[in-house]
Write a protein that holds these residues in place. Structure first.
Motif, mmCIF file in Angstrom:
data_model
loop_
_atom_site.group_PDB
_atom_site.id
_atom_site.type_symbol
_atom_site.label_atom_id
_atom_site.label_comp_id
_atom_site.label_asym_id
_atom_site.label_seq_id
_atom_site.Cartn_x
_atom_site.Cartn_y
_atom_site.Cartn_z
ATOM 1 N N ALA A 156 -3.409 15.483 9.951
ATOM 2 C CA ALA A 156 -2.603 16.522 10.606
ATOM 3 C C ALA A 156 -1.584 17.031 9.600
ATOM 4 C CB ALA A 156 -1.892 15.963 11.837
ATOM 5 N N ASP A 157 -1.302 18.324 9.698
ATOM 6 C CA ASP A 157 -0.318 18.951 8.814
ATOM 7 C C ASP A 157 1.048 18.867 9.491
ATOM 8 O OD1 ASP A 157 1.271 20.558 7.288
ATOM 9 O OD2 ASP A 157 -0.100 22.274 7.277
ATOM 10 N N ALA A 158 1.975 18.191 8.842
ATOM 11 C CA ALA A 158 3.306 18.003 9.434
ATOM 12 C C ALA A 158 4.072 19.319 9.552
ATOM 13 C CB ALA A 158 4.106 17.012 8.610
ATOM 14 N N ASN A 159 3.600 20.360 8.868
ATOM 15 C CA ASN A 159 4.257 21.667 8.974
ATOM 16 C C ASN A 159 3.844 22.422 10.230
ATOM 17 O OD1 ASN A 159 5.662 21.819 6.391
ATOM 18 N ND2 ASN A 159 3.617 21.750 5.504
ATOM 19 N N PRO B 204 2.089 1.225 4.605
ATOM 20 C CA PRO B 204 3.371 0.973 5.276
ATOM 21 C C PRO B 204 3.233 0.964 6.815
ATOM 22 C CG PRO B 204 3.697 2.471 3.438
ATOM 23 C CD PRO B 204 2.213 2.291 3.589
ATOM 24 N N ILE C 294 8.649 8.641 4.986
ATOM 25 C CA ILE C 294 9.196 8.149 3.721
ATOM 26 C C ILE C 294 8.751 9.034 2.555
ATOM 27 C CG2 ILE C 294 9.353 6.130 2.179
ATOM 28 C CD1 ILE C 294 10.622 5.767 5.020
ATOM 29 N N GLY D 119 0.818 -1.215 0.000
ATOM 30 C CA GLY D 119 0.000 0.000 0.000
ATOM 31 C C GLY D 119 0.846 1.256 0.000
ATOM 32 N N GLN D 120 2.082 1.147 -0.480
ATOM 33 C CA GLN D 120 2.942 2.332 -0.516
ATOM 34 C C GLN D 120 2.590 3.213 -1.720
ATOM 35 O OE1 GLN D 120 3.641 -0.821 -1.521
ATOM 36 N NE2 GLN D 120 5.847 -1.083 -1.636
ATOM 37 N N ASN D 121 2.870 4.500 -1.560
ATOM 38 C CA ASN D 121 2.661 5.459 -2.648
ATOM 39 C C ASN D 121 3.907 6.339 -2.677
ATOM 40 O OD1 ASN D 121 1.031 6.625 -4.690
ATOM 41 N ND2 ASN D 121 0.488 8.282 -3.319
ATOM 42 N N ASP E 146 -1.333 12.316 8.209
ATOM 43 C CA ASP E 146 -1.174 12.786 6.831
ATOM 44 C C ASP E 146 -2.117 13.978 6.661
ATOM 45 O OD1 ASP E 146 0.087 11.308 4.094
ATOM 46 O OD2 ASP E 146 -1.468 12.821 3.718
ATOM 47 N N ALA E 147 -1.729 14.894 5.767
ATOM 48 C CA ALA E 147 -2.571 16.066 5.523
ATOM 49 C C ALA E 147 -3.715 15.733 4.573
ATOM 50 C CB ALA E 147 -1.716 17.188 4.929
ATOM 51 N N ASN E 148 -3.599 14.615 3.876
ATOM 52 C CA ASN E 148 -4.586 14.291 2.851
ATOM 53 C C ASN E 148 -5.758 13.507 3.447
ATOM 54 O OD1 ASN E 148 -5.823 12.611 0.628
ATOM 55 N ND2 ASN E 148 -4.511 13.992 -0.531
ATOM 56 N N ALA F 139 3.248 11.548 7.404
ATOM 57 C CA ALA F 139 2.840 11.438 5.999
ATOM 58 C C ALA F 139 2.624 9.969 5.653
ATOM 59 C CB ALA F 139 3.845 12.102 5.060
ATOM 60 N N SER F 140 1.660 9.385 6.339
ATOM 61 C CA SER F 140 1.424 7.934 6.242
ATOM 62 C C SER F 140 0.596 7.547 5.018
ATOM 63 C CB SER F 140 0.738 7.446 7.522
ATOM 64 O OG SER F 140 -0.350 8.298 7.845
HETATM 65 C C1 LIG Z 1 5.051 10.364 -1.690
HETATM 66 S S1 LIG Z 1 3.715 10.251 -0.554
HETATM 67 C C2 LIG Z 1 4.355 9.125 0.614
HETATM 68 C C3 LIG Z 1 3.301 8.448 1.431
HETATM 69 C C4 LIG Z 1 3.810 7.310 2.344
HETATM 70 N N1 LIG Z 1 4.885 7.765 3.198
HETATM 71 C C5 LIG Z 1 4.230 6.103 1.548
HETATM 72 O O1 LIG Z 1 5.401 5.720 1.615
HETATM 73 O O2 LIG Z 1 3.374 5.543 0.859
HETATM 74 C C6 LIG Z 1 3.819 11.822 0.269
HETATM 75 C C7 LIG Z 1 2.735 12.028 1.311
HETATM 76 O O3 LIG Z 1 2.946 13.286 1.965
HETATM 77 C C8 LIG Z 1 1.675 13.781 2.341
HETATM 78 N N2 LIG Z 1 1.821 15.192 2.681
HETATM 79 C C9 LIG Z 1 2.111 16.216 1.853
HETATM 80 N N3 LIG Z 1 2.161 17.374 2.540
HETATM 81 C C10 LIG Z 1 1.905 17.065 3.842
HETATM 82 C C11 LIG Z 1 1.824 17.819 5.042
HETATM 83 N N4 LIG Z 1 2.014 19.124 5.037
HETATM 84 N N5 LIG Z 1 1.550 17.172 6.200
HETATM 85 C C12 LIG Z 1 1.344 15.831 6.220
HETATM 86 N N6 LIG Z 1 1.403 15.074 5.114
HETATM 87 C C13 LIG Z 1 1.680 15.665 3.938
HETATM 88 C C14 LIG Z 1 0.830 13.495 1.105
HETATM 89 O O4 LIG Z 1 -0.550 13.583 1.388
HETATM 90 C C15 LIG Z 1 1.313 12.090 0.762
HETATM 91 O O5 LIG Z 1 0.522 11.112 1.403
#
Ligand SMILES: C[S@@+](CC[C@H](N)C(=O)[O-])C[C@H]1O[C@@H](n2cnc3c(N)ncnc32)[C@H](O)[C@@H]1O
Length: 269
Positions: A111-114, A68, A130, A33-35, A84-86, A62-63
């Motif tokens: 949640a916004d990681a920023n 994962p 990741i 389920g990784q992206n 994750d923000a999404n 950013a799960s």
């Molecule tokens: C390339 S994906 C990686 C997802 C996951 N870590 C995986 O390995 O499948 C990047 C992720 O960052 C999240 N993201 C982007 N900006 C973010 C933020 N400000 N706070 C939390 N998550 C965020 C996106 O929604 C997305 O799910």
């Protein structure tokens, strides 16, 4: 200038569709389920650096769709919280856990990681992040928050997939960042910020080869399933994403943008 192309919203909303599962299988081999640019072999290696045990609680920043994080919770039998923000990503993650027998050990929240993290000081035994650090513009603040919520003596592992390690044109940067907000930095910046936030850098390794391989396979698999994807994405988005995956492959295989994994530790008191 490349147009902004949505990758996360639409992917997470359709994550469990058969065609996307087939593409993940063809791209990653084992679909957890990784992206991102990680494979299960690589993720296992990163996990082994964290010394996690069943009594521990890990945070995945950013799960995404939660795959994962679930894999981690199952491999170690520990607790995992994913943020994750999404919203579509978190909804997919929560749905997948609700129907499993891990629901009491895994939590996902938007949640916004920023921003300041919604957790107490010294709360987690490990942090993983990741291929997402590039979406957090104030990296020093992000590291300081990780440092605050991590227990002393414990570790965080993260990858930065877009370090500037060679000449890159403005058009290439635009295509590489067409899926959202991106921060591009040279190698030294991460090392300075890790230290400035109070972490100790234990190791870093070039893991660009994984991104070069995965992006190539992702592009090829999407091309094979073009007609089915266009029904979900539309023609313009399909083309934009194909350009994006081709750019990732070219830039990482030529090491002009490098993907580096960092292992850091919050010193014991
Ligand atoms: C390339 S994906 C990686 C997802 C996951 N870590 C995986 O390995 O499948 C990047 C992720 O960052 C999240 N993201 C982007 N900006 C973010 C933020 N400000 N706070 C939390 N998550 C965020 C996106 O929604 C997305 O799910």
């Amino acid at each position: 200038m490349a147009k902004r192309i949505d990758l996360f919203d639409s992917t997470y909303s359709h994550f469990t569709k058969q065609i996307l599962e087939t593409i993940r299988k063809e791209t990653f081999g084992q679909d957890i389920g990784q992206n991102s640019w990680t494979t299960v072999e690589e993720y296992d290696r990163f996990l082994s650096w964290l010394d996690l045990r069943p009594e521990h609680h890990a945070l995945e920043v950013a799960s995404g769709s939660g795959g994962p994080a679930r894999y981690l919770a199952n491999s170690v039998s520990c607790r995992v919280t994913g943020i994750d923000a999404n919203e579509a990503g978190v909804a997919t993650a929560n749905l997948s856990v609700a129907s499993s027998n891990e629901a009491d050990r895994i939590t996902f929240e938007v949640a916004d990681a920023n921003s300041p993290l919604p957790f107490d000081n010294n709360f987690f035994d490990a942090i993983l992040c990741i291929d997402s650090m590039n979406h957090f513009p104030d990296r020093l603040k992000v590291f300081q928050e990780w440092h605050r919520v991590l227990r002393p003596g414990r570790r965080a592992v993260f990858t930065d997939p877009v370090l500037i390690t060679g000449p890159v044109t403005n058009d290439e940067l635009a295509v590489r960042s067409s899926i959202g907000l991106f921060l591009f930095v040279p190698l030294e910046v991460n090392e300075q910020l890790i230290e400035a936030s109070g972490f100790r850098l234990l190791k870093h390794e070039d893991v660009s080869a994984n991104a070069a391989l995965v992006s190539e396979r992702w592009h090829e698999s999407r091309q094979r399933h073009r007609d089915a994807l266009i029904k979900i994405e539309g023609e313009e988005r399909f083309k934009g994403l194909q350009q994006f995956f081709a750019a990732v492959h070219r830039l990482t295989s030529e090491r002009r943008l490098s993907r580096i994994v960092y292992l850091v530790e919050k010193p014991a008191r």
